[in-house]
Motif scaffolding. Structure first.
Motif, PDB file in Angstrom:
ATOM      1  N   THR A 149      -5.016   5.855   5.062  1.00 59.82           N
ATOM      2  CA  THR A 149      -4.353   6.457   3.901  1.00 59.82           C
ATOM      3  C   THR A 149      -5.325   7.384   3.177  1.00 59.82           C
ATOM      4  O   THR A 149      -5.003   8.519   2.824  1.00 59.82           O
ATOM      5  CB  THR A 149      -3.861   5.361   2.932  1.00 59.82           C
ATOM      6  OG1 THR A 149      -3.048   4.448   3.669  1.00 59.82           O
ATOM      7  CG2 THR A 149      -3.065   5.933   1.780  1.00 59.82           C
ATOM      8  N   HIS A 184      -7.043  18.906   8.189  1.00 58.96           N
ATOM      9  CA  HIS A 184      -5.972  18.179   7.503  1.00 58.96           C
ATOM     10  C   HIS A 184      -4.679  18.989   7.509  1.00 58.96           C
ATOM     11  O   HIS A 184      -4.695  20.159   7.169  1.00 58.96           O
ATOM     12  CB  HIS A 184      -6.337  17.922   6.031  1.00 58.96           C
ATOM     13  CG  HIS A 184      -7.125  16.679   5.819  1.00 58.96           C
ATOM     14  ND1 HIS A 184      -6.692  15.451   6.232  1.00 58.96           N
ATOM     15  CD2 HIS A 184      -8.322  16.468   5.230  1.00 58.96           C
ATOM     16  CE1 HIS A 184      -7.596  14.536   5.908  1.00 58.96           C
ATOM     17  NE2 HIS A 184      -8.602  15.126   5.311  1.00 58.96           N
ATOM     18  N   PRO A 185      -3.551  18.360   7.859  1.00 52.45           N
ATOM     19  CA  PRO A 185      -2.276  19.039   7.673  1.00 52.45           C
ATOM     20  C   PRO A 185      -1.990  19.121   6.172  1.00 52.45           C
ATOM     21  O   PRO A 185      -2.159  18.130   5.472  1.00 52.45           O
ATOM     22  CB  PRO A 185      -1.261  18.117   8.356  1.00 52.45           C
ATOM     23  CG  PRO A 185      -2.049  17.051   9.018  1.00 52.45           C
ATOM     24  CD  PRO A 185      -3.397  17.021   8.393  1.00 52.45           C
ATOM     25  N   THR A 212      -7.901   8.940   4.332  1.00 48.26           N
ATOM     26  CA  THR A 212      -8.304  10.147   5.055  1.00 48.26           C
ATOM     27  C   THR A 212      -7.117  11.039   5.416  1.00 48.26           C
ATOM     28  O   THR A 212      -7.317  12.111   5.973  1.00 48.26           O
ATOM     29  CB  THR A 212      -9.068   9.788   6.347  1.00 48.26           C
ATOM     30  OG1 THR A 212      -8.216   8.979   7.161  1.00 48.26           O
ATOM     31  CG2 THR A 212     -10.335   9.033   6.055  1.00 48.26           C
ATOM     32  N   ARG A 243       0.816  15.465  14.456  1.00 45.01           N
ATOM     33  CA  ARG A 243       0.223  16.530  13.644  1.00 45.01           C
ATOM     34  C   ARG A 243       0.962  17.856  13.849  1.00 45.01           C
ATOM     35  O   ARG A 243       1.195  18.590  12.897  1.00 45.01           O
ATOM     36  CB  ARG A 243      -1.264  16.684  13.950  1.00 45.01           C
ATOM     37  CG  ARG A 243      -1.936  17.627  12.982  1.00 45.01           C
ATOM     38  CD  ARG A 243      -3.391  17.354  12.791  1.00 45.01           C
ATOM     39  NE  ARG A 243      -3.649  16.045  12.201  1.00 45.01           N
ATOM     40  CZ  ARG A 243      -4.857  15.634  11.850  1.00 45.01           C
ATOM     41  NH1 ARG A 243      -5.906  16.405  12.032  1.00 45.01           N
ATOM     42  NH2 ARG A 243      -5.035  14.435  11.321  1.00 45.01           N
ATOM     43  N   ILE A 245      -0.258   8.074   9.296  1.00 45.51           N
ATOM     44  CA  ILE A 245      -1.172   7.043   8.784  1.00 45.51           C
ATOM     45  C   ILE A 245      -1.225   5.849   9.745  1.00 45.51           C
ATOM     46  O   ILE A 245      -2.304   5.351  10.088  1.00 45.51           O
ATOM     47  CB  ILE A 245      -0.745   6.584   7.370  1.00 45.51           C
ATOM     48  CG1 ILE A 245      -0.985   7.722   6.368  1.00 45.51           C
ATOM     49  CG2 ILE A 245      -1.500   5.326   6.948  1.00 45.51           C
ATOM     50  CD1 ILE A 245      -0.417   7.436   4.989  1.00 45.51           C
ATOM     51  N   LEU A 246      -0.044   5.400  10.184  1.00 41.38           N
ATOM     52  CA  LEU A 246       0.006   4.251  11.104  1.00 41.38           C
ATOM     53  C   LEU A 246      -0.707   4.569  12.410  1.00 41.38           C
ATOM     54  O   LEU A 246      -1.482   3.750  12.927  1.00 41.38           O
ATOM     55  CB  LEU A 246       1.465   3.855  11.383  1.00 41.38           C
ATOM     56  CG  LEU A 246       2.215   3.226  10.200  1.00 41.38           C
ATOM     57  CD1 LEU A 246       3.681   3.006  10.554  1.00 41.38           C
ATOM     58  CD2 LEU A 246       1.568   1.897   9.800  1.00 41.38           C
ATOM     59  N   LEU A 258       3.754   9.082   6.961  1.00 40.62           N
ATOM     60  CA  LEU A 258       3.585   7.630   7.136  1.00 40.62           C
ATOM     61  C   LEU A 258       3.271   7.299   8.590  1.00 40.62           C
ATOM     62  O   LEU A 258       2.413   6.475   8.892  1.00 40.62           O
ATOM     63  CB  LEU A 258       4.846   6.886   6.680  1.00 40.62           C
ATOM     64  CG  LEU A 258       5.150   6.951   5.185  1.00 40.62           C
ATOM     65  CD1 LEU A 258       6.378   6.108   4.860  1.00 40.62           C
ATOM     66  CD2 LEU A 258       3.964   6.478   4.355  1.00 40.62           C
ATOM     67  N   LEU A 276      -5.774   0.360   7.508  1.00 36.26           N
ATOM     68  CA  LEU A 276      -4.618   1.062   6.930  1.00 36.26           C
ATOM     69  C   LEU A 276      -5.022   1.791   5.648  1.00 36.26           C
ATOM     70  O   LEU A 276      -4.624   2.937   5.432  1.00 36.26           O
ATOM     71  CB  LEU A 276      -3.492   0.069   6.616  1.00 36.26           C
ATOM     72  CG  LEU A 276      -2.612  -0.310   7.802  1.00 36.26           C
ATOM     73  CD1 LEU A 276      -1.702  -1.467   7.431  1.00 36.26           C
ATOM     74  CD2 LEU A 276      -1.773   0.895   8.251  1.00 36.26           C
ATOM     75  N   ALA A 277      -5.814   1.132   4.813  1.00 30.64           N
ATOM     76  CA  ALA A 277      -6.268   1.772   3.572  1.00 30.64           C
ATOM     77  C   ALA A 277      -7.131   2.989   3.899  1.00 30.64           C
ATOM     78  O   ALA A 277      -7.005   4.043   3.270  1.00 30.64           O
ATOM     79  CB  ALA A 277      -7.055   0.781   2.722  1.00 30.64           C
ATOM     80  N   LEU A 311      -5.778  -4.429   7.388  1.00 31.76           N
ATOM     81  CA  LEU A 311      -5.461  -3.853   6.078  1.00 31.76           C
ATOM     82  C   LEU A 311      -6.492  -2.796   5.680  1.00 31.76           C
ATOM     83  O   LEU A 311      -6.146  -1.756   5.115  1.00 31.76           O
ATOM     84  CB  LEU A 311      -5.409  -4.950   5.006  1.00 31.76           C
ATOM     85  CG  LEU A 311      -4.283  -5.960   5.149  1.00 31.76           C
ATOM     86  CD1 LEU A 311      -4.369  -7.013   4.050  1.00 31.76           C
ATOM     87  CD2 LEU A 311      -2.937  -5.250   5.082  1.00 31.76           C
ATOM     88  N   ILE A 320      -3.819  11.390   3.269  1.00 30.53           N
ATOM     89  CA  ILE A 320      -2.956  11.974   2.229  1.00 30.53           C
ATOM     90  C   ILE A 320      -3.621  12.067   0.866  1.00 30.53           C
ATOM     91  O   ILE A 320      -2.965  12.364  -0.116  1.00 30.53           O
ATOM     92  CB  ILE A 320      -1.626  11.180   2.100  1.00 30.53           C
ATOM     93  CG1 ILE A 320      -1.906   9.705   1.814  1.00 30.53           C
ATOM     94  CG2 ILE A 320      -0.761  11.348   3.329  1.00 30.53           C
ATOM     95  CD1 ILE A 320      -0.677   8.935   1.387  1.00 30.53           C
ATOM     96  N   ILE A 352       4.456  12.872   0.621  1.00 30.42           N
ATOM     97  CA  ILE A 352       4.560  11.843   1.658  1.00 30.42           C
ATOM     98  C   ILE A 352       5.969  11.860   2.233  1.00 30.42           C
ATOM     99  O   ILE A 352       6.944  11.721   1.512  1.00 30.42           O
ATOM    100  CB  ILE A 352       4.254  10.447   1.063  1.00 30.42           C
ATOM    101  CG1 ILE A 352       2.847  10.432   0.476  1.00 30.42           C
ATOM    102  CG2 ILE A 352       4.385   9.354   2.126  1.00 30.42           C
ATOM    103  CD1 ILE A 352       2.543   9.229  -0.365  1.00 30.42           C
ATOM    104  N   ASP A 353       6.070  12.047   3.539  1.00 32.84           N
ATOM    105  CA  ASP A 353       7.368  11.916   4.191  1.00 32.84           C
ATOM    106  C   ASP A 353       7.198  10.974   5.383  1.00 32.84           C
ATOM    107  O   ASP A 353       6.132  10.408   5.591  1.00 32.84           O
ATOM    108  CB  ASP A 353       7.901  13.299   4.626  1.00 32.84           C
ATOM    109  CG  ASP A 353       6.918  14.024   5.531  1.00 32.84           C
ATOM    110  OD1 ASP A 353       5.981  13.371   6.054  1.00 32.84           O
ATOM    111  OD2 ASP A 353       7.082  15.235   5.733  1.00 32.84           O
ATOM    112  N   ILE A 399       0.842  -1.205   0.000  1.00 27.13           N
ATOM    113  CA  ILE A 399       0.000   0.000   0.000  1.00 27.13           C
ATOM    114  C   ILE A 399       0.875   1.252   0.000  1.00 27.13           C
ATOM    115  O   ILE A 399       0.672   2.181  -0.773  1.00 27.13           O
ATOM    116  CB  ILE A 399      -0.936   0.025   1.236  1.00 27.13           C
ATOM    117  CG1 ILE A 399      -2.022  -1.056   1.109  1.00 27.13           C
ATOM    118  CG2 ILE A 399      -1.594   1.394   1.408  1.00 27.13           C
ATOM    119  CD1 ILE A 399      -2.934  -1.152   2.309  1.00 27.13           C
ATOM    120  N   LEU A 400       1.879   1.252   0.890  1.00 26.53           N
ATOM    121  CA  LEU A 400       2.718   2.434   1.025  1.00 26.53           C
ATOM    122  C   LEU A 400       3.583   2.649  -0.213  1.00 26.53           C
ATOM    123  O   LEU A 400       3.775   3.774  -0.645  1.00 26.53           O
ATOM    124  CB  LEU A 400       3.586   2.339   2.286  1.00 26.53           C
ATOM    125  CG  LEU A 400       2.789   2.316   3.592  1.00 26.53           C
ATOM    126  CD1 LEU A 400       3.713   2.278   4.787  1.00 26.53           C
ATOM    127  CD2 LEU A 400       1.855   3.519   3.710  1.00 26.53           C
TER     128      LEU A 400
END
Lengths: 114, 292
Positions: B281, A102-103, B283, B71, B15-16, B12, B277-278, B274, B285, B7-8, A11-12
């Protein structure tokens, strides 16, 4: 566990492989523009944005800019560039919080031609 | 790819942490819902539901605090220094996440009451579950238009999801007990209804976010949603197999059914991880196509 890690990586990887592309907001100087002088640095947003950080990187590294707009959510953000801007490539990087929490972040480049 | 934020490492991590927050919230909400619906379940099974809900609620509170730091780091551009910067934390507190944190924190604290057996404890924890669901309607994409409809859809989607996800571990326990078959059968019947509601609410929300069939393909939001739907389809396949094949096999005394059913429930838990996680993601990025 192994399946989770594999799927997560998938996914990532998909997300990271895609070229990052933030929503095109209007800026002064315009993106990729070549200008002789920079009077002001402006960012215009569709929805109010709280700009939490902004930096200007010039040919000789990071430069001081003076915020005119405070930390309130705005649709138009203004900052004053340094007096002396030598010719070369410049990048503005900004970060903010959109009204839905959102950031957000974005950047744009311009060139100063002597 | 349209509508994908840069994405940095911090994105990530966000997201986790968000996915972990979802898991904690859903399991915490699901515990009281399970206890309320299956009051006559074996004591062992109810104990699993209660203890797991409490553990999840406590984890949820910790994740909430962590997400504030992440954040702040992201909006400051200063990394770790920004994560503990009082001004940046203040800005996050003033944002919708601050409002949501109050509701979610209160809800997760109320869920701790699920440990108190009896009507009062259960009522308090159910109210907590409702507050957590409401907290998710106060942030992010559900703040779009039509506001009230999006909020209702998210709230219903979460409650229905919590009922399913919160039941997985208790059902895993029930599948190993001799008296668990009646409970598993009843869950299958009720879940047929709640899962339909879950999917209908999710698809309606997605349709309002995408606005056109073309938006599904070629946008980061659309592709992430497709990934989510693929895993959801697999999860539904597992659930249908449990209901139509494995639970009846267990009821008819098939000696391998218990092991198969427990393995299948563990696979469901992996699929849920999963999906979360999706969703995180989706919501974090990606921008909904209607906003592009």
């Amino acid at each position: 566990m192994k399946q989770i890690i594999l799927a997560l990586a998938a996914i990532l990887a998909t997300a990271a492989a895609a070229l990052a592309h933030s929503k095109a907001e209007d800026t002064t100087p315009a993106k990729e523009a070549t200008v002789e002088t920079v009077e002001v640095i402006e960012l215009r947003f569709d929805d109010p944005m709280r700009v939490t950080a902004i930096s200007l990187t010039g040919p000789d590294g990071e430069m001081e800019i003076t915020r005119e707009t405070g930390l309130d959510p705005v649709t138009e953000f203004r900052a004053m560039p340094p007096e002396d801007m030598p010719g070369g490539a410049y990048t503005v990087d900004w970060r903010g919080l959109s009204s839905d929490g959102h950031p957000m972040q974005g950047s744009f480049d311009f060139t100063v031609a002597d | 790819m349209d509508g994908l934020s840069p994405i940095d490492g911090w994105a990530l991590l966000a997201i986790l942490a968000k996915a972990a927050g979802y898991a904690a919230a859903l399991v915490a909400m699901g515990g009281p819902l399970f206890v309320a619906v299956f009051r006559s379940a074996p004591g062992d099974v109810l104990r699993v539901a209660r203890q797991l809900a409490v553990g999840a609620a406590i984890l949820g509170l910790a994740v909430l605090a962590l997400r504030f730091g992440i954040r702040s780091a992201r909006i400051s551009g200063m990394g770790f220094e920004g994560a503990v910067d009082p001004m940046m934390l203040g800005l996050v507190w003033d944002s919708p996440l601050g409002t949501a944190a109050l509701w979610r924190g209160a809800g997760e604290l109320l869920i701790l009451a699920v440990l108190i057996e009896g009507t009062i404890g259960l009522t308090a924890s159910l109210l907590g579950a409702l507050l957590v669901a409401v907290s998710y309607t106060l942030v992010g994409h559900s703040l779009g238009d039509p506001r009230w409809l999006l909020a209702v859809l998210v709230g219903v989607h979460l409650l229905a999801g919590a009922f399913w996800i919160g039941a997985l571990a208790p059902l895993h326990r029930a599948a190993g007990l001799t008296g668990g078959t009646v409970l598993l059968h009843r869950f299958g019947i009720i879940a047929s209804g709640t899962v339909a509601v879950l999917i209908l609410a999710g698809l309606t929300f997605a349709w309002l976010m995408i606005g056109s069939f073309g938006g599904l393909f070629g946008t980061a939001y659309g592709w992430t949603l497709i990934a989510k739907i693929i895993v959801v389809t697999g999860l539904l396949g597992l659930a249908a197999n449990n209901k139509l094949r494995l639970v009846p096999a267990l009821a008819s005394g098939d000696p391998t059914a218990s092991t198969n059913l427990r393995r299948s429930i563990r696979m469901e838990i992996i699929a849920v991880a999963l999906i979360l996680l999706a969703t995180a993601t989706l919501t974090s990025i990606t921008t909904p196509p209607v906003n592009l």
